[in-house]
Design a protein around this motif. Structure first.
Motif, mmCIF file in Angstrom:
data_model
loop_
_atom_site.group_PDB
_atom_site.id
_atom_site.type_symbol
_atom_site.label_atom_id
_atom_site.label_comp_id
_atom_site.label_asym_id
_atom_site.label_seq_id
_atom_site.Cartn_x
_atom_site.Cartn_y
_atom_site.Cartn_z
ATOM 1 N N LEU A 1 -5.451 -2.239 -3.876
ATOM 2 C CA LEU A 1 -5.072 -1.208 -4.830
ATOM 3 C C LEU A 1 -3.584 -0.925 -4.632
ATOM 4 O O LEU A 1 -2.992 -1.311 -3.626
ATOM 5 C CB LEU A 1 -5.887 0.074 -4.600
ATOM 6 C CG LEU A 1 -7.404 -0.028 -4.739
ATOM 7 C CD1 LEU A 1 -8.032 1.347 -4.508
ATOM 8 C CD2 LEU A 1 -7.800 -0.561 -6.102
ATOM 9 N N LEU A 2 -3.001 -0.239 -5.592
ATOM 10 C CA LEU A 2 -1.596 0.104 -5.476
ATOM 11 C C LEU A 2 -1.392 1.275 -4.521
ATOM 12 O O LEU A 2 -2.126 2.263 -4.576
ATOM 13 C CB LEU A 2 -1.039 0.482 -6.848
ATOM 14 C CG LEU A 2 -0.947 -0.631 -7.900
ATOM 15 C CD1 LEU A 2 -0.545 -0.033 -9.243
ATOM 16 C CD2 LEU A 2 0.029 -1.708 -7.468
ATOM 17 N N GLY A 3 -0.402 1.161 -3.660
ATOM 18 C CA GLY A 3 -0.011 2.263 -2.793
ATOM 19 C C GLY A 3 1.353 2.781 -3.204
ATOM 20 O O GLY A 3 1.968 2.283 -4.155
ATOM 21 N N VAL B 1 -0.956 7.674 -6.392
ATOM 22 C CA VAL B 1 -0.456 6.700 -5.419
ATOM 23 C C VAL B 1 -1.368 6.563 -4.202
ATOM 24 O O VAL B 1 -1.027 5.872 -3.249
ATOM 25 C CB VAL B 1 0.970 7.083 -4.942
ATOM 26 C CG1 VAL B 1 1.941 7.082 -6.109
ATOM 27 C CG2 VAL B 1 0.973 8.447 -4.251
ATOM 28 N N ASP B 2 -2.540 7.202 -4.251
ATOM 29 C CA ASP B 2 -3.442 7.193 -3.098
ATOM 30 C C ASP B 2 -4.730 6.445 -3.431
ATOM 31 O O ASP B 2 -5.485 6.858 -4.318
ATOM 32 C CB ASP B 2 -3.758 8.639 -2.675
ATOM 33 C CG ASP B 2 -4.732 8.704 -1.521
ATOM 34 O OD1 ASP B 2 -4.384 8.242 -0.415
ATOM 35 O OD2 ASP B 2 -5.864 9.202 -1.731
ATOM 36 N N GLY B 3 -4.990 5.356 -2.701
ATOM 37 C CA GLY B 3 -6.164 4.530 -2.963
ATOM 38 C C GLY B 3 -7.476 5.262 -2.752
ATOM 39 O O GLY B 3 -8.443 5.040 -3.492
ATOM 40 N N ASN B 4 -7.529 6.141 -1.757
ATOM 41 C CA ASN B 4 -8.770 6.896 -1.510
ATOM 42 C C ASN B 4 -9.107 7.803 -2.683
ATOM 43 O O ASN B 4 -10.280 7.970 -3.039
ATOM 44 C CB ASN B 4 -8.645 7.723 -0.226
ATOM 45 C CG ASN B 4 -8.672 6.868 1.018
ATOM 46 O OD1 ASN B 4 -9.288 5.802 1.038
ATOM 47 N ND2 ASN B 4 -7.994 7.324 2.062
ATOM 48 N N LEU C 1 -7.068 -0.651 -11.476
ATOM 49 C CA LEU C 1 -7.475 -1.550 -10.399
ATOM 50 C C LEU C 1 -8.729 -1.043 -9.696
ATOM 51 O O LEU C 1 -9.590 -1.824 -9.297
ATOM 52 C CB LEU C 1 -6.328 -1.719 -9.397
ATOM 53 C CG LEU C 1 -5.152 -2.567 -9.904
ATOM 54 C CD1 LEU C 1 -3.923 -2.367 -9.026
ATOM 55 C CD2 LEU C 1 -5.533 -4.041 -9.956
ATOM 56 N N GLY C 2 -8.848 0.282 -9.564
ATOM 57 C CA GLY C 2 -10.053 0.847 -8.949
ATOM 58 C C GLY C 2 -11.292 0.600 -9.786
ATOM 59 O O GLY C 2 -12.369 0.291 -9.269
ATOM 60 N N LEU D 1 1.007 -4.310 -17.160
ATOM 61 C CA LEU D 1 -0.311 -4.108 -16.550
ATOM 62 C C LEU D 1 -1.119 -5.396 -16.364
ATOM 63 O O LEU D 1 -1.674 -5.622 -15.282
ATOM 64 C CB LEU D 1 -1.107 -3.072 -17.357
ATOM 65 C CG LEU D 1 -2.445 -2.640 -16.766
ATOM 66 C CD1 LEU D 1 -2.281 -2.092 -15.353
ATOM 67 C CD2 LEU D 1 -3.107 -1.585 -17.664
ATOM 68 N N PRO D 2 -1.220 -6.285 -17.358
ATOM 69 C CA PRO D 2 -1.984 -7.520 -17.140
ATOM 70 C C PRO D 2 -1.429 -8.368 -15.992
ATOM 71 O O PRO D 2 -2.200 -8.988 -15.250
ATOM 72 C CB PRO D 2 -1.859 -8.257 -18.482
ATOM 73 C CG PRO D 2 -1.580 -7.191 -19.485
ATOM 74 C CD PRO D 2 -0.736 -6.194 -18.765
ATOM 75 N N HIS D 3 -0.107 -8.365 -15.825
ATOM 76 C CA HIS D 3 0.499 -9.133 -14.735
ATOM 77 C C HIS D 3 0.141 -8.529 -13.375
ATOM 78 O O HIS D 3 -0.166 -9.243 -12.418
ATOM 79 C CB HIS D 3 2.022 -9.188 -14.904
ATOM 80 C CG HIS D 3 2.466 -9.831 -16.181
ATOM 81 N ND1 HIS D 3 2.240 -11.167 -16.467
ATOM 82 C CD2 HIS D 3 3.106 -9.319 -17.259
ATOM 83 C CE1 HIS D 3 2.731 -11.454 -17.662
ATOM 84 N NE2 HIS D 3 3.252 -10.347 -18.168
ATOM 85 N N THR D 4 0.180 -7.195 -13.296
ATOM 86 C CA THR D 4 -0.185 -6.513 -12.050
ATOM 87 C C THR D 4 -1.631 -6.814 -11.676
ATOM 88 O O THR D 4 -1.947 -7.130 -10.523
ATOM 89 C CB THR D 4 0.009 -4.991 -12.194
ATOM 90 O OG1 THR D 4 1.366 -4.718 -12.534
ATOM 91 C CG2 THR D 4 -0.358 -4.261 -10.912
ATOM 92 N N VAL D 5 -2.516 -6.721 -12.667
ATOM 93 C CA VAL D 5 -3.941 -6.967 -12.414
ATOM 94 C C VAL D 5 -4.176 -8.418 -12.010
ATOM 95 O O VAL D 5 -4.930 -8.697 -11.063
ATOM 96 C CB VAL D 5 -4.776 -6.598 -13.667
ATOM 97 C CG1 VAL D 5 -6.196 -7.136 -13.543
ATOM 98 C CG2 VAL D 5 -4.794 -5.079 -13.850
ATOM 99 N N GLU D 6 -3.541 -9.340 -12.675
ATOM 100 C CA GLU D 6 -3.741 -10.753 -12.356
ATOM 101 C C GLU D 6 -3.236 -11.084 -10.950
ATOM 102 O O GLU D 6 -3.809 -11.918 -10.245
ATOM 103 C CB GLU D 6 -3.039 -11.635 -13.392
ATOM 104 C CG GLU D 6 -3.338 -13.123 -13.254
ATOM 105 C CD GLU D 6 -4.815 -13.456 -13.337
ATOM 106 O OE1 GLU D 6 -5.229 -14.446 -12.692
ATOM 107 O OE2 GLU D 6 -5.584 -12.728 -14.024
#
Length: 293
Positions: free
Chosen positions: A4-6, A31-34, A63-64, A85-90
Motif C-alpha cells: 500500500l502507499l505510505g 497516508v496510513d496503511g492501517n 490499493l486497499g 492511477l492505473p500506472h501506480t496500481v500496475e
C-alpha cells in the motif's frame, strides 16, 4: 500482503506529478496503511465485489480495495491523478482490476458494470451532493461506506428531532438507512485537515416513491429547512401557495402544520407531496402540481 502507499510514496508521487493538494478539490490523502485496511474491513467489501470509488487521488484506498480482491471503478476529476492511477496500481498490484473514469462525479450519469458498493474518501466540500447524485443515478449501489467531515457524517446519520437533523438527513433517508461507523484521526492525512472525520455506513432500502415524487419531496424538504425555525404552515407557504393553503394541505396529509421540518421523516414530506399532487388538477401536469423549478 500487497503493498500500500505510505507517506514517502505519496509525497514522491505528488512531487513527480507537480501536485499541491488543493482545498478547491477537497484533496486530503490518506497516508496510513492501517487506516486504509480499517476502512476496507469496515466496508465489508469481499473478493469479487464491484466497488465504486470517488476521488481516489493518489490511490491509497484504491490499493486497499484491490488488495481485498474487489474490482474497482474510480471516478477522478483531476486528470493528472486519473492518468497516474492505473500506472501506480500496475506497479504495486499487477493485474488488479481497475477502471478509471476521468470525470466530475456530480456530472456522471451512469457507471459501467453496475457496482454494488460505494467506498470513498469523499471530497469534503461536495460530499453530500455527490452522495445524493450517485445514489440516484447508480441504482445498483446497495451499500456504502464513506469518509466525510464529522459534522456532515453526524447529519447524514441523524434521526428526526435531533439537533443536527437537516435537509441532508431527510434526503439521504429517501434511499435507505445511515449510521456512524467509526472515527478517523486527522493525523493519517496529508495535508492534515483542520476538521475531524468519520465513517458513515449506508444500506439501501426500498424507494418510498417514484422520481416525480422524489423531486417534489426534496423541494418541500428544501423549503422546510430553508426556514427551519418556522412552523410548516409558514415555511411551506411559498411552495404550497399561501400559509392557509399550506396549513390545510399539510393537515390533509396527516401531518401537524405547527410542526417544524426537523420533526418530520422523509415519509412525512412524501405524504405532503402526495397530498399536493392529489389537490392539483390533472391538467396542470406533475411539474406544476409540485411547483418544481
Amino acid at each position: 500482503m500487497s503493498a500500500l502507499l505510505g507517506p514517502a510514496e505519496i509525497r514522491d508521487l505528488a512531487d513527480a506529478l507537480g501536485l499541491q493538494p488543493t482545498k478547491k478539490l477537497g484533496q486530503n490523502f490518506v497516508v496510513d496503511g492501517n487506516t486504509v485496511r480499517k476502512i476496507v474491513r469496515t466496508s465489508g467489501v469481499a473478493a469479487g465485489d464491484h466497488v465504486l470509488e470517488v476521488g481516489p487521488g493518489l490511490g491509497s484506498l484504491t490499493l486497499g480495495l484491490l488488495e481485498a480482491g474487489a474490482r474497482v471503478t474510480a471516478i477522478e476529476i483531476d486528470r493528472r491523478l486519473a492518468e497516474q492511477l492505473p500506472h501506480t496500481v500496475e506497479t504495486m498490484q499487477p493485474g488488479a482490476s481497475l477502471e478509471v473514469i476521468p470525470a466530475d462525479a456530480l456530472r456522471v450519469e451512469s457507471v459501467p458494470g453496475e457496482p454494488t458498493a460505494l467506498v470513498a474518501n469523499l471530497p469534503y466540500n461536495v460530499s453530500v451532493p455527490v452522495l445524493l447524485h450517485l445514489l440516484e443515478t447508480v441504482p445498483s449501489l446497495e451499500s456504502a461506506l464513506v469518509m466525510v467531515q464529522a459534522e456532515v457524517g453526524h447529519r447524514l446519520a441523524a434521526a428526526p428531532g435531533s439537533r443536527v437533523y437537516g435537509s441532508p438527513s431527510a434526503k439521504a433517508a429517501w434511499y435507505g438507512s445511515w449510521s456512524l461507523a467509526g472515527t478517523i484521526s486527522r493525523q493519517v492525512f496529508w495535508p492534515v485537515p483542520n476538521v475531524d472525520s468519520v465513517l458513515v455506513g449506508f444500506r439501501r432500502g426500498e424507494l418510498p416513491g417514484d422520481e416525480d415524487e422524489r423531486r417534489a419531496t426534496f423541494a418541500l424538504i428544501d423549503a422546510a429547512f430553508g426556514q427551519r425555525r418556522k412552523m410548516l404552515r409558514q415555511a411551506l407557504s411559498d411552495a404550497l401557495g399561501t400559509s392557509a393553503a399550506a396549513s390545510a394541505l399539510v393537515e390533509r396529509a396527516g401531518v401537524d402544520p405547527t410542526a417544524r421540518g426537523e420533526q418530520l421523516t422523509v415519509g412525512d414530506f412524501l405524504k405532503i407531496a402526495r397530498a399536493q399532487a392529489a389537490s392539483a388538477g390533472p391538467e396542470e401536469g406533475a411539474d406544476q402540481a409540485f411547483h418544481l423549478p
